[in-house]
Write a protein that holds these residues in place. Sequence first.
Motif, mmCIF file in Angstrom:
data_model
loop_
_atom_site.group_PDB
_atom_site.id
_atom_site.type_symbol
_atom_site.label_atom_id
_atom_site.label_comp_id
_atom_site.label_asym_id
_atom_site.label_seq_id
_atom_site.Cartn_x
_atom_site.Cartn_y
_atom_site.Cartn_z
ATOM 1 N N ARG A 229 0.793 -1.150 -0.134
ATOM 2 C CA ARG A 229 -0.081 -0.002 0.077
ATOM 3 C C ARG A 229 0.770 1.301 0.089
ATOM 4 O O ARG A 229 0.448 2.200 -0.762
ATOM 5 N N GLN A 230 2.034 1.377 0.644
ATOM 6 C CA GLN A 230 2.913 2.448 0.735
ATOM 7 C C GLN A 230 3.506 2.554 -0.501
ATOM 8 O O GLN A 230 3.826 3.792 -0.935
ATOM 9 N N GLU B 224 0.901 4.147 -2.717
ATOM 10 C CA GLU B 224 0.792 5.504 -2.497
ATOM 11 C C GLU B 224 2.171 6.394 -3.068
ATOM 12 O O GLU B 224 1.651 7.312 -3.520
#
Length: 100
Positions: free
Chosen positions: A13-14, A17
Motif C-alpha cells: 500500500r505504501q 501511494e
Amino acid sequence: MTTRKTYTAEFKRQAIELADREDIGPSRVARDLGISLSALSRWRKQAAKQGSLAFPGQGRMALTPQEQEIKRLQKELEILRQEREILVKAAACLGQNGRP
C-alpha cells in the motif's frame, strides 16, 4: 532454488501511494524499493480492482467471493462424484450376488 520474496500488505500500500505521487512516480519507487516495475504495476491494478480487500494474508492475491464459491463448489462436486462411484460399485456388487 530461489525463494520468492513476499511483501506485507502495508508495504504494498505504501509503495502504491508513493507511485501515485507525481513528484516520485512508479519507476523511481520500484528502483528505490528494489522491486520490479511489473510487480508494482500488478499491485496497483489489484488495489484498484479490489480496494480494501486487496493484499490479505501473506502477500498472496486474495480470491474474490465468486472465486471462493467456485472453489467450494468444486470440492463439493468432487466429494459427490466419489460418493456416486462408491454407490455404483456397491449396487453392482449387490446385483451380482442377488442379496446384500
